[in-house]
Design a protein around this motif. Structure first.
Motif, PDB file in Angstrom:
ATOM      1  N   GLY A 166     -55.978  25.547  28.431  1.00 13.03           N
ATOM      2  CA  GLY A 166     -55.548  24.317  29.085  1.00 13.03           C
ATOM      3  C   GLY A 166     -56.061  24.213  30.507  1.00 13.03           C
ATOM      4  O   GLY A 166     -56.406  23.115  30.973  1.00 13.03           O
ATOM      5  N   THR A 167     -56.151  25.336  31.199  1.00 11.35           N
ATOM      6  CA  THR A 167     -56.651  25.294  32.583  1.00 11.35           C
ATOM      7  C   THR A 167     -58.126  24.922  32.641  1.00 11.35           C
ATOM      8  O   THR A 167     -58.576  24.298  33.607  1.00 11.35           O
ATOM      9  CB  THR A 167     -56.450  26.657  33.289  1.00 11.35           C
ATOM     10  OG1 THR A 167     -57.234  27.672  32.637  1.00 11.35           O
ATOM     11  CG2 THR A 167     -54.982  27.062  33.293  1.00 11.35           C
ATOM     12  N   VAL A 168     -58.880  25.291  31.607  1.00 12.25           N
ATOM     13  CA  VAL A 168     -60.303  24.916  31.569  1.00 12.25           C
ATOM     14  C   VAL A 168     -60.426  23.396  31.471  1.00 12.25           C
ATOM     15  O   VAL A 168     -61.248  22.770  32.159  1.00 12.25           O
ATOM     16  CB  VAL A 168     -61.015  25.594  30.382  1.00 12.25           C
ATOM     17  CG1 VAL A 168     -62.466  25.120  30.293  1.00 12.25           C
ATOM     18  CG2 VAL A 168     -60.958  27.105  30.509  1.00 12.25           C
ATOM     19  N   VAL A 169     -59.573  22.803  30.617  1.00 15.07           N
ATOM     20  CA  VAL A 169     -59.604  21.349  30.441  1.00 15.07           C
ATOM     21  C   VAL A 169     -59.154  20.636  31.713  1.00 15.07           C
ATOM     22  O   VAL A 169     -59.759  19.646  32.142  1.00 15.07           O
ATOM     23  CB  VAL A 169     -58.704  20.932  29.260  1.00 15.07           C
ATOM     24  CG1 VAL A 169     -58.689  19.410  29.102  1.00 15.07           C
ATOM     25  CG2 VAL A 169     -59.169  21.592  27.977  1.00 15.07           C
ATOM     26  N   LEU A 197     -58.564  39.340  28.347  1.00 17.60           N
ATOM     27  CA  LEU A 197     -59.158  40.043  27.212  1.00 17.60           C
ATOM     28  C   LEU A 197     -59.895  39.102  26.270  1.00 17.60           C
ATOM     29  O   LEU A 197     -60.819  39.516  25.569  1.00 17.60           O
ATOM     30  CB  LEU A 197     -58.068  40.812  26.446  1.00 17.60           C
ATOM     31  CG  LEU A 197     -57.467  42.015  27.190  1.00 17.60           C
ATOM     32  CD1 LEU A 197     -56.336  42.646  26.390  1.00 17.60           C
ATOM     33  CD2 LEU A 197     -58.531  43.061  27.515  1.00 17.60           C
ATOM     34  N   PHE A 198     -59.476  37.836  26.230  1.00 14.79           N
ATOM     35  CA  PHE A 198     -60.174  36.863  25.385  1.00 14.79           C
ATOM     36  C   PHE A 198     -61.457  36.355  26.040  1.00 14.79           C
ATOM     37  O   PHE A 198     -62.296  35.744  25.377  1.00 14.79           O
ATOM     38  CB  PHE A 198     -59.258  35.666  25.090  1.00 14.79           C
ATOM     39  CG  PHE A 198     -58.176  35.966  24.099  1.00 14.79           C
ATOM     40  CD1 PHE A 198     -58.406  35.886  22.734  1.00 14.79           C
ATOM     41  CD2 PHE A 198     -56.908  36.338  24.521  1.00 14.79           C
ATOM     42  CE1 PHE A 198     -57.407  36.172  21.816  1.00 14.79           C
ATOM     43  CE2 PHE A 198     -55.902  36.618  23.624  1.00 14.79           C
ATOM     44  CZ  PHE A 198     -56.148  36.540  22.259  1.00 14.79           C
ATOM     45  N   GLY A 251     -62.293  35.722  18.760  1.00 16.47           N
ATOM     46  CA  GLY A 251     -60.850  35.732  19.009  1.00 16.47           C
ATOM     47  C   GLY A 251     -60.053  36.508  17.989  1.00 16.47           C
ATOM     48  O   GLY A 251     -59.079  37.193  18.326  1.00 16.47           O
ATOM     49  N   TRP A 252     -60.448  36.400  16.707  1.00 17.07           N
ATOM     50  CA  TRP A 252     -59.732  37.148  15.668  1.00 17.07           C
ATOM     51  C   TRP A 252     -59.903  38.650  15.866  1.00 17.07           C
ATOM     52  O   TRP A 252     -58.970  39.425  15.626  1.00 17.07           O
ATOM     53  CB  TRP A 252     -60.227  36.735  14.276  1.00 17.07           C
ATOM     54  CG  TRP A 252     -59.862  35.341  13.910  1.00 17.07           C
ATOM     55  CD1 TRP A 252     -60.711  34.287  13.744  1.00 17.07           C
ATOM     56  CD2 TRP A 252     -58.541  34.824  13.709  1.00 17.07           C
ATOM     57  NE1 TRP A 252     -60.008  33.147  13.435  1.00 17.07           N
ATOM     58  CE2 TRP A 252     -58.687  33.441  13.403  1.00 17.07           C
ATOM     59  CE3 TRP A 252     -57.268  35.391  13.741  1.00 17.07           C
ATOM     60  CZ2 TRP A 252     -57.583  32.626  13.132  1.00 17.07           C
ATOM     61  CZ3 TRP A 252     -56.166  34.576  13.473  1.00 17.07           C
ATOM     62  CH2 TRP A 252     -56.328  33.219  13.176  1.00 17.07           C
ATOM     63  N   GLU A 280     -61.048  23.603  23.359  1.00 14.61           N
ATOM     64  CA  GLU A 280     -61.382  24.701  24.264  1.00 14.61           C
ATOM     65  C   GLU A 280     -60.931  26.039  23.698  1.00 14.61           C
ATOM     66  O   GLU A 280     -61.596  27.055  23.876  1.00 14.61           O
ATOM     67  CB  GLU A 280     -60.747  24.468  25.637  1.00 14.61           C
ATOM     68  CG  GLU A 280     -61.181  25.454  26.699  1.00 14.61           C
ATOM     69  CD  GLU A 280     -62.690  25.484  26.881  1.00 14.61           C
ATOM     70  OE1 GLU A 280     -63.241  26.596  27.013  1.00 14.61           O
ATOM     71  OE2 GLU A 280     -63.318  24.409  26.875  1.00 14.61           O
ATOM     72  N   VAL A 281     -59.777  26.051  23.007  1.00 20.15           N
ATOM     73  CA  VAL A 281     -59.324  27.275  22.329  1.00 20.15           C
ATOM     74  C   VAL A 281     -60.389  27.720  21.332  1.00 20.15           C
ATOM     75  O   VAL A 281     -60.708  28.914  21.218  1.00 20.15           O
ATOM     76  CB  VAL A 281     -57.977  27.048  21.613  1.00 20.15           C
ATOM     77  CG1 VAL A 281     -57.658  28.223  20.675  1.00 20.15           C
ATOM     78  CG2 VAL A 281     -56.855  26.890  22.623  1.00 20.15           C
ATOM     79  N   GLY A 282     -60.950  26.759  20.602  1.00 17.02           N
ATOM     80  CA  GLY A 282     -62.014  27.076  19.643  1.00 17.02           C
ATOM     81  C   GLY A 282     -63.222  27.687  20.324  1.00 17.02           C
ATOM     82  O   GLY A 282     -63.830  28.631  19.799  1.00 17.02           O
ATOM     83  N   ASN A 283     -63.579  27.172  21.507  1.00 13.89           N
ATOM     84  CA  ASN A 283     -64.719  27.722  22.245  1.00 13.89           C
ATOM     85  C   ASN A 283     -64.470  29.157  22.679  1.00 13.89           C
ATOM     86  O   ASN A 283     -65.344  30.024  22.554  1.00 13.89           O
ATOM     87  CB  ASN A 283     -65.017  26.855  23.484  1.00 13.89           C
ATOM     88  CG  ASN A 283     -65.535  25.481  23.116  1.00 13.89           C
ATOM     89  OD1 ASN A 283     -66.092  25.295  22.041  1.00 13.89           O
ATOM     90  ND2 ASN A 283     -65.333  24.519  24.003  1.00 13.89           N
ATOM     91  N   ILE A 284     -63.255  29.391  23.216  1.00  6.11           N
ATOM     92  CA  ILE A 284     -62.905  30.747  23.650  1.00  6.11           C
ATOM     93  C   ILE A 284     -62.850  31.685  22.446  1.00  6.11           C
ATOM     94  O   ILE A 284     -63.318  32.822  22.490  1.00  6.11           O
ATOM     95  CB  ILE A 284     -61.551  30.749  24.391  1.00  6.11           C
ATOM     96  CG1 ILE A 284     -61.652  29.952  25.690  1.00  6.11           C
ATOM     97  CG2 ILE A 284     -61.093  32.175  24.682  1.00  6.11           C
ATOM     98  CD1 ILE A 284     -60.328  29.779  26.422  1.00  6.11           C
ATOM     99  N   PHE A 285     -62.304  31.167  21.321  1.00  4.81           N
ATOM    100  CA  PHE A 285     -62.101  31.996  20.137  1.00  4.81           C
ATOM    101  C   PHE A 285     -63.421  32.395  19.491  1.00  4.81           C
ATOM    102  O   PHE A 285     -63.516  33.451  18.854  1.00  4.81           O
ATOM    103  CB  PHE A 285     -61.232  31.234  19.133  1.00  4.81           C
ATOM    104  CG  PHE A 285     -60.111  32.031  18.566  1.00  4.81           C
ATOM    105  CD1 PHE A 285     -60.056  32.320  17.205  1.00  4.81           C
ATOM    106  CD2 PHE A 285     -59.104  32.508  19.387  1.00  4.81           C
ATOM    107  CE1 PHE A 285     -59.016  33.060  16.676  1.00  4.81           C
ATOM    108  CE2 PHE A 285     -58.053  33.244  18.872  1.00  4.81           C
ATOM    109  CZ  PHE A 285     -58.004  33.531  17.518  1.00  4.81           C
TER     110      PHE A 285
END
Length: 473
Positions: free
Chosen positions: A284-287, A51-52, A59-60, A209-214
């Motif tokens: 984490g899997t992207v990294v 979903l993300f 993300g928010w 990477e979380v920031g990129n997805i978010f």
């Protein structure tokens, strides 16, 4: 406990009877763990992570859609669970009030058939976690001759899972409750360990990477609002199966405030925490691998770490058996008992479910995955949407939250819930009309884009039609 007098053997056995006060030993923690086990499946993880990524939404905004869906489902299950807390009756008995004492068998068996199918599927998926565990501990090979698409290890794993589940239900609802209470927190501990291992391996790149997805890409064809609605509808559809038969669990709750507290923390809380873990691990899997991996088993295979494999296999097995008990075992056990109460009790209904589910699990790889049976199962599931709407509007707006518990177990032609030969024709007509639309979302291209919120529309249509046709408007 309300003592049922003049009970008809065609409608009554001790498992369908109102829950006695000494068995109303569930509190908010038990309900919390019902939802924890429902969220923490392999599919639940993949869904939360996807979903993300799928809709390109900030993300928010994704979290907002997930939280809103959690509150909405909480409202739905508070409505369907309240009558069972008050009267101590399971879903198929509650359905008698709106569908008729005989007519209730139809929606009960539709729910039962859907659950039995998924019971078999989840049993197979749980066996893959056990196979992963056996191969890792003993260094066994995954190859060798196969029967029905499974090798020796696969068969041993499937038999172990099937036997464990039979052991659980054969010892009654109390052992199922204890297992759910163990599985909910245990899977969280394991998932947190998994997240920490991935985080350590990924290092500082994970938060980036979380920031990129978010941040979101904003590339969903329907725009941000359509993406928000799609995420909301998808989550509601994910929980729809348990929404209709939530009374099978709430009948054991001591009082309604405990149920509501458990639903609040169990739905909204679990959705937020589990989605956060899924987001972190996926980043984490992207990294680590240079690509997003949303399938947990594929992710573990890529990491190739014995400790992680053992931890993950335990989590996958526990979570999958947990959701199987919640969504796919308890419902058909009661539904089959409701079909022939004098001959089938909860245990026997569970055994029939286990046998049918085992056959489906055996055929999963070699037959079911090849022919594709999901449209059939989704069609049956679509029929349940208007059933929910009919039951709820009937109880709250037509019967004003008052049921004659004695009449729910009576086939007296003059009884309140006997209607027309045991069937409520008005409710069945409303169900048939609304089901045409709900089934159309599965089969008709023009309606297929409605996706998950087709369930909501089907439920609302069923409710409106039943209310109008019952001359209560």
């Amino acid at each position: 406990m309300t003592e049922i007098t003049n009970k008809d053997p065609a409608l009554y056995n001790s498992d369908l009877a109102p829950t006695s006060p000494d068995k109303k030993n569930w509190g908010w923690f038990e309900i919390f763990n019902v939802w924890a086990n429902d969220v923490q499946s392999l599919f639940g993880y993949t869904l939360a992570a996807s979903l993300f990524l799928t809709y390109g939404l900030n993300g928010w905004a994704v979290f907002a859609a997930l939280i809103l869906a959690g509150f909405f489902v909480m409202w739905l299950v508070n409505l369907s669970g309240s009558p069972s807390v008050k009267y101590g009756i399971p879903y198929p008995v509650f359905a008698r009030a709106s569908m008729g004492v005989i007519g209730a068998n139809f929606p009960a068996m539709v729910r039962g058939i859907v659950a039995i199918f998924w019971y078999g599927a989840q049993t197979y998926f749980a066996s893959t976690a056990v196979a992963l565990l056996l191969n890792s501990i003993f260094g066994l090979s995954g190859g060798g001759a196969s029967l029905f698409g499974m090798n020796f290890i696969g068969w041993i794993s499937l038999i172990l899972v099937a036997g464990f589940q039979i052991y659980l239900f054969w010892n009654g609802i109390d052992l199922i409750r204890k297992f759910l209470n163990f599985a909910g927190p245990a899977v969280y501990v394991v998932m947190l360990v998994l997240m920490l291992v991935i985080w350590i391996k990924a290092g500082g790149g994970l938060l980036s990477e979380v920031g990129n997805i978010f941040s979101g890409t904003g590339n969903y064809s329907g725009g941000a609002f359509s993406a928000f609605v799609a995420i909301f509808g998808t989550m509601v559809a994910y929980f729809a199966a348990v929404v209709i038969n939530f009374g099978d669990f709430s009948r054991f709750v001591s009082d309604e405030s405990e149920m509501r507290k458990g639903n609040l923390w169990g739905l909204v809380g679990n959705i937020v925490v589990f989605s956060f873990i899924a987001l972190m691990v996926t980043a984490g899997t992207v990294v680590l691998f240079g690509e997003t991996v949303t399938n947990p088993t594929e992710m573990v295979a890529k990491v190739d770490n014995l400790f992680l494999t053992l931890v993950a296999a335990f989590a996958f097995f526990t979570a999958t058996v947990g959701i199987n008990m919640v969504a796919n075992f308890v419902p058909p056990a009661y539904d089959l008992a409701n079909l022939m109460p004098s001959k089938i009790d909860f245990r026997q209904g569970g055994l029939i479910t286990a046998i049918a589910g085992f056959v489906l699990a055996v055929l999963w790889v070699s037959v079911i995955e090849q022919i594709g049976i999901f449209p059939f199962v989704n069609t049956l599931g679509a029929i349940l949407a208007p059933v929910y709407g009919i039951m709820i509007v009937d109880y709250y707006m037509i019967k004003k939250q008052e049921l004659d518990i004695q009449q729910l177990f009576s086939t007296d032609p003059g009884g309140k819930y006997y209607y027309d030969g045991g069937w409520n024709r008005k409710a069945l007509i409303a169900l048939a009309i609304a089901a045409v639309f709900a089934i159309g979302t599965v089969w008709h291209p023009a309606l297929s884009n409605l996706g998950g919120y087709g369930w909501i529309i089907g439920a609302v249509l069923g409710a409106i039609l039943h209310y109008i046709m019952s001359n209560k408007s």
